[in-house]
Design an enzyme around this catalytic site. Sequence first.
Site: not given
Ligand code: KPL
Length: 315
Positions: A8-9, A12, A101, A134, A190, A198, A272
């Site tokens: 629920a982050g 989610g 990710n 998000a 990605k 990040n 991560e």
């Molecule tokens: O995947 C993302 C993340 O924040 O982990 C991006 C695409 C960079 C969006 O912030």
Amino acid sequence: MRIAVLGAGAMGSLFAARFVAAGDEVRLVGRPASVAVLRRDGLTVEGRSPGHWAVAAEERLAATPAPDLLIVAVKTFDLDPVATDLAGRLPAPIPLVLPQNGLHVERGVAAALRAGGWTAPESVLVRAVNTIPAMIVRAGRVRQPGDGEILLAEPDGPAAAAIRLASDAFRAAGIPVRTVPDLELELWRKALVNAAINPVTALHRVPNGALLSPPYRDEARELLREAQRAAGAAGFPFSDRDADASLERVLRATADNRSSMLQDVERGRPTEIDAISGEIVRAAAARGIDLPATRAVIARLGRATDAAAGRTQVS
Ligand code: KPL
């Protein structure tokens, strides 16, 4: 469709809201504190397609009624315990969507599920690339500040049915979804973008858009170039032009977003970094390539998160 969303982050909660709005029967599984808020106040989305909905929330996925689709929206560092816990309780071979990710996530999930006694075919694991931004405002309230999409592999072979089901569910909920001929390439793309954005946003505590200009742009680009070397050695060559364009596209589309890693650092949570930059360093090292800037940023981030969590480094 019956859809269970684990986690629920930010992601989610956003997925759950979109599915509820589309009329799916949704269960959102989260930590006890979030579940209490969700049950009391429901789920609110700010930013793109805002709204407020009631949602069924639970602390552990109940075995019945069995969902048709499971979206595993927990962070990579929570995947192992979640998969082990799920393993013995998943009835039929339900498609599991993995939008995390990082690289090689599905291998770890399959291993953890197997270790827990899961016997379904691995073709039900639907790896996804997610570029939808998000941010969690607080439990039960999420903000989608920009646009993005979900990429899935083209439905083919034994995985076709699971991919089609997931793709139909996202599309019906108005979540942009596209299938691509080479998902592995898109996972690397990605990872390149995440490796550049990040850690830099997390270390300097700036929104993604700050990386469009100096001085952060140069730091991000150095990490991007190193990640390109790892990708190229692994069989996924990206030209500078292609990699720069991918980075810039995501930075512009998510300019107001605080990256997931920055949100984790701000909350004193693990990040991560290992699934993203750590995997990139390992992929390069396996081919005799050293990535000093990426190694340095991993170490800096480790010190920053240790300091934020009040831990002292021994070395
Ligand atoms: O995947 C993302 C993340 O924040 O982990 C991006 C695409 C960079 C969006 O912030």
